[in-house]
Design a protein around this motif. Sequence first.
Motif, PDB file in Angstrom:
ATOM      1  N   HIS A  17     -12.067 -14.987  77.289  1.00 47.30           N
ATOM      2  CA  HIS A  17     -11.177 -14.572  78.380  1.00 47.30           C
ATOM      3  C   HIS A  17     -11.697 -15.116  79.702  1.00 47.30           C
ATOM      4  CE1 HIS A  17     -10.324 -11.861  75.078  1.00 47.30           C
ATOM      5  NE2 HIS A  17      -9.237 -11.425  75.699  1.00 47.30           N
ATOM      6  N   VAL A  18     -10.812 -15.786  80.446  1.00 41.12           N
ATOM      7  CA  VAL A  18     -11.204 -16.341  81.748  1.00 41.12           C
ATOM      8  C   VAL A  18     -10.339 -15.724  82.845  1.00 41.12           C
ATOM      9  CG1 VAL A  18     -12.025 -18.534  80.785  1.00 41.12           C
ATOM     10  CG2 VAL A  18      -9.614 -18.311  81.470  1.00 41.12           C
ATOM     11  N   ASP A  19     -10.864 -15.761  84.082  1.00 41.73           N
ATOM     12  CA  ASP A  19     -10.095 -15.206  85.201  1.00 41.73           C
ATOM     13  C   ASP A  19      -9.340 -16.293  85.953  1.00 41.73           C
ATOM     14  OD1 ASP A  19     -12.219 -16.487  86.444  1.00 41.73           O
ATOM     15  OD2 ASP A  19     -12.401 -14.993  88.033  1.00 41.73           O
ATOM     16  N   MET A  58      -6.059 -16.241  79.578  1.00 38.67           N
ATOM     17  CA  MET A  58      -6.233 -15.611  80.886  1.00 38.67           C
ATOM     18  C   MET A  58      -5.361 -14.362  80.885  1.00 38.67           C
ATOM     19  SD  MET A  58      -5.295 -17.029  84.678  1.00 38.67           S
ATOM     20  CE  MET A  58      -6.029 -18.641  84.460  1.00 38.67           C
ATOM     21  N   PRO A  59      -5.969 -13.189  80.794  1.00 37.84           N
ATOM     22  CA  PRO A  59      -5.163 -11.963  80.692  1.00 37.84           C
ATOM     23  C   PRO A  59      -4.403 -11.666  81.976  1.00 37.84           C
ATOM     24  CG  PRO A  59      -7.512 -11.423  80.780  1.00 37.84           C
ATOM     25  CD  PRO A  59      -7.421 -12.922  80.743  1.00 37.84           C
ATOM     26  N   PHE A  74      -7.047  -5.681  86.135  1.00 37.19           N
ATOM     27  CA  PHE A  74      -8.302  -5.006  85.850  1.00 37.19           C
ATOM     28  C   PHE A  74      -9.225  -5.932  85.042  1.00 37.19           C
ATOM     29  CE2 PHE A  74      -9.327  -0.210  85.260  1.00 37.19           C
ATOM     30  CZ  PHE A  74     -10.575  -0.401  85.842  1.00 37.19           C
ATOM     31  N   ALA A  75      -8.657  -6.552  84.014  1.00 35.71           N
ATOM     32  CA  ALA A  75      -9.430  -7.467  83.166  1.00 35.71           C
ATOM     33  C   ALA A  75      -9.914  -8.669  83.972  1.00 35.71           C
ATOM     34  CB  ALA A  75      -8.580  -7.920  81.981  1.00 35.71           C
ATOM     35  N   ARG A  76      -9.009  -9.243  84.749  1.00 36.25           N
ATOM     36  CA  ARG A  76      -9.399 -10.435  85.523  1.00 36.25           C
ATOM     37  C   ARG A  76     -10.434 -10.102  86.587  1.00 36.25           C
ATOM     38  NH1 ARG A  76      -4.149 -11.692  85.968  1.00 36.25           N
ATOM     39  NH2 ARG A  76      -4.226 -11.850  88.239  1.00 36.25           N
ATOM     40  N   LEU A  77     -10.313  -8.918  87.183  1.00 39.75           N
ATOM     41  CA  LEU A  77     -11.307  -8.507  88.179  1.00 39.75           C
ATOM     42  C   LEU A  77     -12.687  -8.379  87.523  1.00 39.75           C
ATOM     43  CD1 LEU A  77     -12.022  -7.549  91.028  1.00 39.75           C
ATOM     44  CD2 LEU A  77     -11.418  -5.222  90.318  1.00 39.75           C
ATOM     45  N   LEU A  78     -12.726  -7.771  86.355  1.00 40.81           N
ATOM     46  CA  LEU A  78     -14.006  -7.610  85.665  1.00 40.81           C
ATOM     47  C   LEU A  78     -14.638  -8.974  85.375  1.00 40.81           C
ATOM     48  CD1 LEU A  78     -16.103  -5.818  84.217  1.00 40.81           C
ATOM     49  CD2 LEU A  78     -14.717  -6.070  82.139  1.00 40.81           C
TER      50      LEU A  78
END
Length: 409
Positions: free
Chosen positions: A68-70, A140-141, A145-149
Amino acid sequence: WWADERSRGTPEAAAVAKAAETLRTTDVPVAFPTETVYGLGADATRSDAVQGIYKAKQRPSDNPLIVHVDSLDMLQRILNPSEETYPDAAASEQSLIPPIYQPLIAKFWPGPLTIILPNPPNSVLAKEVTSNLSTFGVRMPSSPFARLLIHVADRPLAAPSANASTKPSPTAAQHVYHDLNGRIDLILDGGPCGVGVESTVVDGLSNPPAILRPGGVGLEELRQCPGWENVVIGYHDGSLDVKEAPRAPGMKYRHYSPRAKVVLFEPGSNPESVANRVRKDLQNSAVGAHNIGIVRTRNWGKYLGLNKGYESSERTREELETKKALDLFKMPVEDACSGSPKTILKEVYDYPLGSDVESIARGLFSALRTLDSIGVEIIYVEGIADDEGDLSAAVMNRLRKAAEAEIKA
Ligand code: TXA
Ligand code: MG
């Protein structure tokens, strides 16, 4: 939000900071929300951290994980670790992402789509992420919340669904807690997931390109992208007569199963044949008493007179326990041995998922888990047509994997 002064010191900011720190400095994975299902994340560049995922899940390690990437910049740094930054990465001439994926990225990222890319020779990804394949899956979700993490951890995160292996995927933090309590230290609770089934996995490196797992992005949407008009189905779940071995290694395992036995009915099955099946199951049962669950979608409610405008996908155990048994299933059945009639049902729990495919997908795993927590022995599920080119293929794929029996009545 993260950069905003006002977020400093809030419990949310503290939780994200703590989760990011745990990901960077320990080998214990962190559960976090995505728009599809909760993920169990670890720093994808560190072997020990990734091994922590397999340990917590008790998952076979020949099953590769999704990275997973931001940002596209983070992806480019995986594809070419020697470069520092890639301005305007997707569109740029020097993009290392194969052109076939460009329209998909433009249309579906951030979102529930995983693409398969070649793993570079000097890859920064731990070998446990790819299980020794020459490729890796990445998405890339869309969950902020996921991307911030990922952003705060400043690492690509390898993350499978945060359930114990073979259990239904978690669509709420409580589901993760139920499965992994004692095995992990931290769950970021972002509320229930919006999509409810995992991402669609596509392989554009093959010709023609293929869908390796149906999921949050439907076939019809994919077909509208240039280069993807002739995308083929590269998975099999009993809906199609495909003899090849599954190409996404994860697709060969039993999955998504609650403790209760799941009986799946093909769409359009009449409630009368459901009742017959229930009667037969009960007659054959040595126990003679069952609690059962009915997970209904489009038609059963209508026939049973239960569809009084009620649409819901998130039901709690308490709500279900106050619900009455359906009279249809209360008929006495004859004992198969003695021939004497006996009433054997204790309770029937009615779990309506609504009729639109989005609410069915969103509530599906939660329904199986809630009925399990009540202790029903058999769950009868009303299937839906899976050839609409939308989320329905993902819904039926998961159900076929969860079910012990599929009835085409
Ligand atoms: O929605 C999702 O994708 C969730 C959330 C947490 O993002 N993640 C998820 O991961 O479902 P997991 O590990 O449960 O499923 C990964 C799927 C498996 O079917 C696996 O075999 C396939 O992706 N996969 C991963 N890497 C692959 C590769 N290099 N080639 C083919 N299939 C791959
Ligand atoms: Mg999974």
